[in-house]
Design a protein around this motif. Structure first.
Motif, PDB file in Angstrom:
ATOM      1  N   ALA A 287       3.352  -0.472  -6.249  1.00 24.68           N
ATOM      2  CA  ALA A 287       2.459   0.472  -6.928  1.00 24.68           C
ATOM      3  C   ALA A 287       1.457  -0.305  -7.766  1.00 24.68           C
ATOM      4  CB  ALA A 287       3.268   1.415  -7.811  1.00 24.68           C
ATOM      5  N   LYS A 288       0.180   0.021  -7.622  1.00 25.76           N
ATOM      6  CA  LYS A 288      -0.849  -0.668  -8.410  1.00 25.76           C
ATOM      7  C   LYS A 288      -0.686  -0.410  -9.906  1.00 25.76           C
ATOM      8  CE  LYS A 288      -4.705  -1.153  -5.163  1.00 25.76           C
ATOM      9  NZ  LYS A 288      -6.113  -0.784  -4.880  1.00 25.76           N
ATOM     10  N   GLU A 289      -0.145   0.730 -10.248  1.00 27.61           N
ATOM     11  CA  GLU A 289      -0.060   1.112 -11.656  1.00 27.61           C
ATOM     12  C   GLU A 289       0.866   0.201 -12.449  1.00 27.61           C
ATOM     13  OE1 GLU A 289       0.819   5.104 -14.355  1.00 27.61           O
ATOM     14  OE2 GLU A 289       1.546   5.006 -12.289  1.00 27.61           O
ATOM     15  N   ASP A 290       2.055  -0.106 -11.883  1.00 23.06           N
ATOM     16  CA  ASP A 290       3.048  -0.849 -12.671  1.00 23.06           C
ATOM     17  C   ASP A 290       3.769  -1.944 -11.888  1.00 23.06           C
ATOM     18  OD1 ASP A 290       4.650   0.675 -11.000  1.00 23.06           O
ATOM     19  OD2 ASP A 290       5.400   1.981 -12.595  1.00 23.06           O
ATOM     20  N   GLY A 291       3.432  -2.144 -10.608  1.00 21.24           N
ATOM     21  CA  GLY A 291       4.033  -3.228  -9.841  1.00 21.24           C
ATOM     22  C   GLY A 291       5.406  -2.951  -9.268  1.00 21.24           C
ATOM     23  N   ARG A 292       5.918  -1.738  -9.425  1.00 19.93           N
ATOM     24  CA  ARG A 292       7.253  -1.460  -8.873  1.00 19.93           C
ATOM     25  C   ARG A 292       7.201  -1.457  -7.343  1.00 19.93           C
ATOM     26  NH1 ARG A 292       5.057   3.426  -9.999  1.00 19.93           N
ATOM     27  NH2 ARG A 292       5.371   5.103  -8.497  1.00 19.93           N
ATOM     28  N   VAL A 293       8.273  -1.923  -6.717  1.00 21.93           N
ATOM     29  CA  VAL A 293       8.360  -1.966  -5.263  1.00 21.93           C
ATOM     30  C   VAL A 293       8.692  -0.572  -4.748  1.00 21.93           C
ATOM     31  CG1 VAL A 293       9.528  -2.969  -3.263  1.00 21.93           C
ATOM     32  CG2 VAL A 293       9.060  -4.382  -5.283  1.00 21.93           C
ATOM     33  N   GLU A 294       7.775   0.000  -3.973  1.00 14.73           N
ATOM     34  CA  GLU A 294       7.953   1.364  -3.484  1.00 14.73           C
ATOM     35  C   GLU A 294       8.612   1.405  -2.108  1.00 14.73           C
ATOM     36  OE1 GLU A 294       4.232   3.717  -5.529  1.00 14.73           O
ATOM     37  OE2 GLU A 294       3.811   2.608  -3.675  1.00 14.73           O
ATOM     38  N   ALA A 295       8.420   0.373  -1.301  1.00 13.32           N
ATOM     39  CA  ALA A 295       9.016   0.348   0.037  1.00 13.32           C
ATOM     40  C   ALA A 295       9.021  -1.084   0.538  1.00 13.32           C
ATOM     41  CB  ALA A 295       8.237   1.240   1.003  1.00 13.32           C
ATOM     42  N   VAL A 296       9.933  -1.372   1.483  1.00 11.04           N
ATOM     43  CA  VAL A 296      10.030  -2.689   2.108  1.00 11.04           C
ATOM     44  C   VAL A 296      10.034  -2.495   3.617  1.00 11.04           C
ATOM     45  CG1 VAL A 296      11.445  -4.753   2.410  1.00 11.04           C
ATOM     46  CG2 VAL A 296      11.288  -3.676   0.156  1.00 11.04           C
ATOM     47  N   TYR A 297       9.267  -3.339   4.317  1.00 11.80           N
ATOM     48  CA  TYR A 297       9.126  -3.252   5.769  1.00 11.80           C
ATOM     49  C   TYR A 297       9.661  -4.553   6.360  1.00 11.80           C
ATOM     50  CZ  TYR A 297       5.976   0.259   3.905  1.00 11.80           C
ATOM     51  OH  TYR A 297       5.452   1.311   3.190  1.00 11.80           O
ATOM     52  N   ALA A 298      10.811  -4.485   7.028  1.00  6.99           N
ATOM     53  CA  ALA A 298      11.533  -5.677   7.464  1.00  6.99           C
ATOM     54  C   ALA A 298      11.108  -6.104   8.873  1.00  6.99           C
ATOM     55  CB  ALA A 298      13.034  -5.419   7.427  1.00  6.99           C
ATOM     56  N   CYS A 299      10.689  -7.375   8.994  1.00  4.75           N
ATOM     57  CA  CYS A 299      10.336  -7.960  10.287  1.00  4.75           C
ATOM     58  C   CYS A 299      11.411  -8.974  10.680  1.00  4.75           C
ATOM     59  CB  CYS A 299       8.962  -8.625  10.203  1.00  4.75           C
ATOM     60  SG  CYS A 299       7.630  -7.478   9.766  1.00  4.75           S
ATOM     61  N   ASP A 300      11.234  -9.638  11.803  1.00  4.15           N
ATOM     62  CA  ASP A 300      12.249 -10.559  12.306  1.00  4.15           C
ATOM     63  C   ASP A 300      11.863 -12.021  12.133  1.00  4.15           C
ATOM     64  OD1 ASP A 300      13.731  -8.343  13.163  1.00  4.15           O
ATOM     65  OD2 ASP A 300      12.687  -8.290  15.095  1.00  4.15           O
ATOM     66  N   SER A 301      10.695 -12.287  11.573  1.00  3.46           N
ATOM     67  CA  SER A 301      10.245 -13.652  11.339  1.00  3.46           C
ATOM     68  C   SER A 301       9.246 -13.638  10.181  1.00  3.46           C
ATOM     69  CB  SER A 301       9.601 -14.221  12.606  1.00  3.46           C
ATOM     70  OG  SER A 301       9.273 -15.587  12.440  1.00  3.46           O
ATOM     71  N   THR A 302       8.806 -14.810   9.757  1.00  2.05           N
ATOM     72  CA  THR A 302       7.831 -14.935   8.675  1.00  2.05           C
ATOM     73  C   THR A 302       6.615 -14.061   8.935  1.00  2.05           C
ATOM     74  OG1 THR A 302       8.512 -17.203   8.212  1.00  2.05           O
ATOM     75  CG2 THR A 302       6.312 -16.552   7.480  1.00  2.05           C
ATOM     76  N   VAL A 303       6.214 -13.288   7.926  1.00  2.00           N
ATOM     77  CA  VAL A 303       5.083 -12.370   8.081  1.00  2.00           C
ATOM     78  C   VAL A 303       3.782 -13.127   7.796  1.00  2.00           C
ATOM     79  CG1 VAL A 303       3.967 -10.279   7.236  1.00  2.00           C
ATOM     80  CG2 VAL A 303       6.460 -10.365   7.465  1.00  2.00           C
ATOM     81  N   TYR A 304       2.886 -13.160   8.784  1.00  2.00           N
ATOM     82  CA  TYR A 304       1.596 -13.822   8.639  1.00  2.00           C
ATOM     83  C   TYR A 304       0.485 -12.874   8.175  1.00  2.00           C
ATOM     84  CZ  TYR A 304       2.948 -18.279  10.810  1.00  2.00           C
ATOM     85  OH  TYR A 304       3.502 -19.502  11.090  1.00  2.00           O
ATOM     86  N   SER A 305       0.587 -11.591   8.521  1.00  2.00           N
ATOM     87  CA  SER A 305      -0.478 -10.656   8.143  1.00  2.00           C
ATOM     88  C   SER A 305       0.047  -9.240   8.152  1.00  2.00           C
ATOM     89  CB  SER A 305      -1.681 -10.780   9.088  1.00  2.00           C
ATOM     90  OG  SER A 305      -1.313 -10.492  10.422  1.00  2.00           O
ATOM     91  N   CYS A 306      -0.712  -8.332   7.513  1.00  2.57           N
ATOM     92  CA  CYS A 306      -0.330  -6.931   7.486  1.00  2.57           C
ATOM     93  C   CYS A 306      -1.572  -6.080   7.260  1.00  2.57           C
ATOM     94  CB  CYS A 306       0.728  -6.641   6.423  1.00  2.57           C
ATOM     95  SG  CYS A 306       0.223  -7.051   4.734  1.00  2.57           S
TER      96      CYS A 306
END
Length: 478
Positions: A287-306
């Protein structure tokens, strides 16, 4: 007899880090100039007598000395430090390949991408930037002096951040260096918001520069290798090896900090959230307001882009194993497919199309519609069209001297006249035409500024902060 004069201008903490070399060989005067440590560009002039050649050379040298250049020994001062991201690209483990509609091979590994209403832009590490239509027709080629780190947009202005420390405005046929970043900043990533440039670097520092290419503020993060910087009117969002931090736009305070699950390698933003792709195989939505983690998206290797679809309804990610993913907003994985073209180092989504730039230097257009993805998962994909370069493709290079600008005797109807003026020891540009605020400065190519010179531009647009941006071609008024 041949004489050679070599000068350098390198200012601690400032943008200048360049050389100027004048060689006189009989009737020929050659000028070589550019960034310290680079080969630079060369211009040659012929004269009718040796005396005239020596006089012309002395005049050029004198002009540079008055601007702060000094004699130097070539090679003693180090070139700008340039770090390229170390990437690996393993074969995808996905059972199916993404439905690629078309593919353009740029010839060199590519990080830069931007997709707008009219064009797809791709920039590679050879310094090539191409524009294509959404259906894959190549429209233009920009040739920049060094490799492209990233392409960023600010309204309808497009900028390319390059390894030479400059940020080039590509919004017209005559690209120019709009920003010159200090030589001690090893650039990793850039973002521009309302004319303010935000630079994340290797040491974990965030540097902010205004539209007049003047340093505003800098902050050092908790980690290093800062591959993420995004900005809006409320904050600058920065990511490094230790997490994500939001700073106030004026740099006066840290708004929040959130530890990341692995080093941050890429960043994306929507209206209310930022997304951080990490080396720990995850994308985090904060969240831009306070930095809390709202969701996590799990991949199978190092994430290069999103990237996301508008509003974050769908979240896309690409990993080091040549796979691309789609998730629902809540983190549910919807699909995983192979790219067929290496690992995607950057990406953008637009109108059910996912555009990727990859480790093998390709710009890839994927049909991300539900029907196409379902068919791909079942093994049915279209035959990807390979886009070829046209023989007569127009190529545009940056304006580096006054001589590179077309001269006109009168201002065309509807155009705007601007003038270079000396102000506070610097050459700035103000508007002469009626209907504009005469005290505002114009963001204008430094390489072609000359005190007292007048130029004609197609249009000027006001920007937040009280300055004008050039839109269209620039011509010198005789």
């Amino acid at each position: 007899m041949t004489t050679k004069t070599y000068l350098e201008l390198s200012q601690d903490g400032a943008g200048a880090h360049k050389f100027y070399e004048v060689t006189v060989d009989g009737l020929v005067v050659s000028v070589r100039y550019g960034r310290i440590g680079a080969a630079g560009q060369t211009q040659t002039s012929n004269f009718t007598t040796a005396d005239k050649a020596r006089a012309a050379a002395a005049k050029k040298i004198g002009e540079k000395v008055r601007k702060g250049y000094a004699p130097a020994v070539q090679g003693q001062r180090a070139a700008r430090s340039v770090t390229r991201r170390a990437v690996t690209s393993a074969p995808s483990t996905a059972r199916a390949v993404a439905p690629v509609l078309w593919r353009f091979r740029t010839g060199s590994s590519a990080f830069g991408i931007h997709v707008d209403d009219d064009h797809c832009w791709v920039g590679n590490q050879a310094g090539d930037v191409y524009t294509l239509s959404h259906t894959g027709e190549i429209q233009a080629h920009f040739s920049l002096p060094e490799g492209v780190k990233c392409l960023v947009a600010d309204d309808f202005w497009i900028y390319a951040g390059c390894d030479d420390g400059r940020v080039y405005d590509l919004s017209s046929k005559l690209p120019f260096a709009a920003y010159d970043i200090a030589a001690d900043v090893d650039i990793f990533w850039l973002d521009i918001h309302e004319g303010v440039l935000n630079v994340a670097d290797r040491s974990g520092r965030l540097t902010v520069i205004d539209h007049e290419d003047e340093h505003q503020w800098s902050r050092t993060g908790q980690g290093e290798h800062a591959w993420m910087v995004r900005a809006d009117s409320d904050a600058v969002y920065y990511g490094d090896t230790r997490g994500i931090t939001a700073y106030a736009p004026d740099g006066g305070r840290e708004i929040w900090h959130t530890d990341s699950q692995g080093a941050v390698l890429f960043g994306w933003q929507e209206d209310t959230a930022v997304y951080a792709g990490t080396a720990h195989r995850k994308v985090q939505r904060l969240a831009k307001e306070d930095g809390r983690v709202e969701a996590v998206y799990a991949c199978d290797s190092t994430v290069y882009s999103c990237a996301t679809s508008p509003g974050g309804r769908f979240v896309f990610a690409a990993d080091a194993a040549s796979s691309v993913y789609c998730f629902a907003e809540d983190g549910t994985r919807l699909w995983k497919l192979g790219t067929g073209a290496g690992s995607a180092l950057s990406m953008q989504y637009r109108d059910e199309r996912l555009y990727l730039v990859t480790s093998d230097g390709s710009l890839v257009c994927v049909d991300a519609s539900e029907a196409a993805i379902t068919a791909a998962q079942q093994g049915t994909v279209p035959v990807a069209r390979d886009v070829k370069l046209a023989a007569a493709l127009p190529t545009y290079e940056p304006a580096t001297t006054v001589a590179a600008v077309t001269t006109v005797s009168t201002a065309p109807a509807g155009s705007v006249v601007v003038e270079c003026v000396q102000e506070g020891g610097r050459t700035r540009v103000h508007v002469l035409s009626d209907g504009y605020e005469g005290s505002w400065n114009v963001q204008f190519p430094r390489a072609i500024r000359e005190a007292g010179a007048r130029y004609v531009v197609d249009a000027l647009h006001p920007a937040s902060g009280g300055f004008y941006r050039v839109r269209g071609d620039i011509r010198r008024l005789r």
